[in-house]
Design a protein around this motif. Structure first.
Motif, PDB file in Angstrom:
ATOM      1  N   ASP A  23      79.029  34.032  21.248  1.00  0.00           N
ATOM      2  CA  ASP A  23      79.620  35.074  21.306  1.00  0.00           C
ATOM      3  C   ASP A  23      78.161  35.856  20.934  1.00  0.00           C
ATOM      4  O   ASP A  23      77.075  35.072  21.011  1.00  0.00           O
ATOM      5  CB  ASP A  23      80.152  35.872  19.674  1.00  0.00           C
ATOM      6  CG  ASP A  23      81.378  36.062  20.295  1.00  0.00           C
ATOM      7  OD1 ASP A  23      82.121  35.901  21.101  1.00  0.00           O
ATOM      8  OD2 ASP A  23      81.957  34.827  18.496  1.00  0.00           O
ATOM      9  N   PRO A  24      77.312  37.497  21.565  1.00  0.00           N
ATOM     10  CA  PRO A  24      76.117  37.806  21.554  1.00  0.00           C
ATOM     11  C   PRO A  24      75.389  38.176  20.766  1.00  0.00           C
ATOM     12  O   PRO A  24      75.936  37.526  19.146  1.00  0.00           O
ATOM     13  CB  PRO A  24      76.213  39.235  21.596  1.00  0.00           C
ATOM     14  CG  PRO A  24      76.995  39.293  22.407  1.00  0.00           C
ATOM     15  CD  PRO A  24      78.285  38.120  22.202  1.00  0.00           C
ATOM     16  N   ALA A  25      73.724  37.228  20.219  1.00  0.00           N
ATOM     17  CA  ALA A  25      72.793  37.371  18.736  1.00  0.00           C
ATOM     18  C   ALA A  25      73.485  36.070  17.644  1.00  0.00           C
ATOM     19  O   ALA A  25      73.289  35.861  16.661  1.00  0.00           O
ATOM     20  CB  ALA A  25      72.963  38.529  18.101  1.00  0.00           C
ATOM     21  N   GLN A  26      74.734  34.987  18.252  1.00  0.00           N
ATOM     22  CA  GLN A  26      75.276  34.364  17.732  1.00  0.00           C
ATOM     23  C   GLN A  26      73.504  33.543  16.309  1.00  0.00           C
ATOM     24  O   GLN A  26      73.035  33.102  17.120  1.00  0.00           O
ATOM     25  CB  GLN A  26      75.890  33.273  17.847  1.00  0.00           C
ATOM     26  CG  GLN A  26      76.915  32.755  16.846  1.00  0.00           C
ATOM     27  CD  GLN A  26      78.214  32.392  18.395  1.00  0.00           C
ATOM     28  OE1 GLN A  26      78.614  32.534  19.098  1.00  0.00           O
ATOM     29  NE2 GLN A  26      79.981  32.518  17.225  1.00  0.00           N
ATOM     30  N   ASP A  46      71.049  33.896  22.805  1.00  0.00           N
ATOM     31  CA  ASP A  46      70.621  35.704  23.227  1.00  0.00           C
ATOM     32  C   ASP A  46      72.182  36.712  23.349  1.00  0.00           C
ATOM     33  O   ASP A  46      72.985  36.032  22.825  1.00  0.00           O
ATOM     34  CB  ASP A  46      70.049  35.960  24.876  1.00  0.00           C
ATOM     35  CG  ASP A  46      71.039  35.097  25.432  1.00  0.00           C
ATOM     36  OD1 ASP A  46      72.405  35.233  25.497  1.00  0.00           O
ATOM     37  OD2 ASP A  46      70.355  34.673  27.014  1.00  0.00           O
ATOM     38  N   ASP A  47      71.901  37.978  24.271  1.00  0.00           N
ATOM     39  CA  ASP A  47      72.851  39.272  24.113  1.00  0.00           C
ATOM     40  C   ASP A  47      74.213  38.593  25.316  1.00  0.00           C
ATOM     41  O   ASP A  47      75.477  38.721  25.005  1.00  0.00           O
ATOM     42  CB  ASP A  47      72.211  40.140  24.678  1.00  0.00           C
ATOM     43  CG  ASP A  47      71.406  40.807  23.668  1.00  0.00           C
ATOM     44  OD1 ASP A  47      72.007  40.253  22.644  1.00  0.00           O
ATOM     45  OD2 ASP A  47      70.542  42.082  24.534  1.00  0.00           O
ATOM     46  N   GLU A  48      74.047  37.513  25.474  1.00  0.00           N
ATOM     47  CA  GLU A  48      74.894  36.751  26.389  1.00  0.00           C
ATOM     48  C   GLU A  48      75.570  35.590  26.198  1.00  0.00           C
ATOM     49  O   GLU A  48      76.401  35.065  26.376  1.00  0.00           O
ATOM     50  CB  GLU A  48      74.409  36.954  28.359  1.00  0.00           C
ATOM     51  CG  GLU A  48      74.063  37.637  28.638  1.00  0.00           C
ATOM     52  CD  GLU A  48      73.172  37.423  30.316  1.00  0.00           C
ATOM     53  OE1 GLU A  48      73.501  36.776  30.640  1.00  0.00           O
ATOM     54  OE2 GLU A  48      72.624  38.240  30.883  1.00  0.00           O
ATOM     55  N   GLY A  49      75.040  34.966  24.758  1.00  0.00           N
ATOM     56  CA  GLY A  49      75.932  33.884  23.920  1.00  0.00           C
ATOM     57  C   GLY A  49      74.865  33.148  24.322  1.00  0.00           C
ATOM     58  O   GLY A  49      75.430  31.622  24.545  1.00  0.00           O
TER      59      GLY A  49
END
Length: 214
Positions: A65-68, A96-99
């Motif tokens: 998930d994004p920013a995990q 990052d925002d794309e996981g």
């Protein structure tokens, strides 16, 4: 009228609930739908393959998930573990925002290891990968090159006669040397000259004798 009013109110509540479902789903805690790979330091981040035999390496995560938020550690593993469960490397990472995310390049002594990958929203055990590091250099010695023959070593090539053993070339003996026939200046033998002289003397004597008789 009251029945229609109640039916309308129930329909409005049901519609509101349906419309709120996507927002509620989006607000849930992060899931564990991603994966993590061991990559050789020369492997590109875009390749989603695992490489269980490496030297210098990094950890590469995909599909989270994004920013995990991720916490990871590496333990020495059998059969090379000195102390079972000993952590030899650890760190934290924000995807990052794309996981997606990767660590810096890592090195470990040659051996067998296991990665534990923990993150917010995981269900059950952490994700993990078992891998080997092997940085030993190839100990195969290069084939020796043919040694060149040293200059001035005095060795002879096969079939060659050493200079010291070579037969000396025959040189003519000095003129008049012992055991040689005497030669005139033009090289004629003495015997032939003597015969010619005797013939001349004989012819001269014959002519003198004939003249006296006349």
């Amino acid at each position: 009228m009251r029945t229609l009013f109640r039916a309308g109110a129930l329909s409005a509540v049901a519609a509101s609930a349906v419309l709120c479902l996507p927002a509620a789903a989006h607000a849930t805690a992060p899931g564990d739908n991603g994966t993590v790979k061991i990559h050789d330091s020369a492997t590109g981040e875009e390749l989603r393959r695992n490489e269980p035999h490496v030297c210098t390496f990094y950890l590469d995560a995909f599909g989270f998930d994004p920013a995990q938020q991720v916490d990871w550690h590496i333990e020495v593993w059998a059969p090379t573990a000195g102390v079972k469960g000993e952590t030899v490397r650890s760190g934290a990472l924000t995807l990052d925002d794309e996981g997606h995310g990767r660590t810096a390049d890592l090195t470990l002594p040659d051996g067998h290891y296991k990665l534990f990958w923990n993150f917010a929203g995981e269900k059950g055990a952490a994700k993990h990968k078992v891998f080997w590091t092997d940085c030993a250099e190839d100990e195969t010695a290069p084939s020796p090159s043919a040694s060149a023959s040293g200059s001035g070593s005095g060795s002879e090539a096969p079939g060659e006669t050493p200079a010291a053993e070579a037969a000396p070339s025959a040189s003519p003996s000095p003129q008049g040397g012992e055991g040689d026939l005497a030669e005139t200046g033009n090289g004629a033998p003495v015997g032939l000259l003597s015969a010619a002289a005797a013939a001349l003397l004989g012819a001269g004597g014959y002519l003198v004798l004939r003249r006296r008789r006349a």
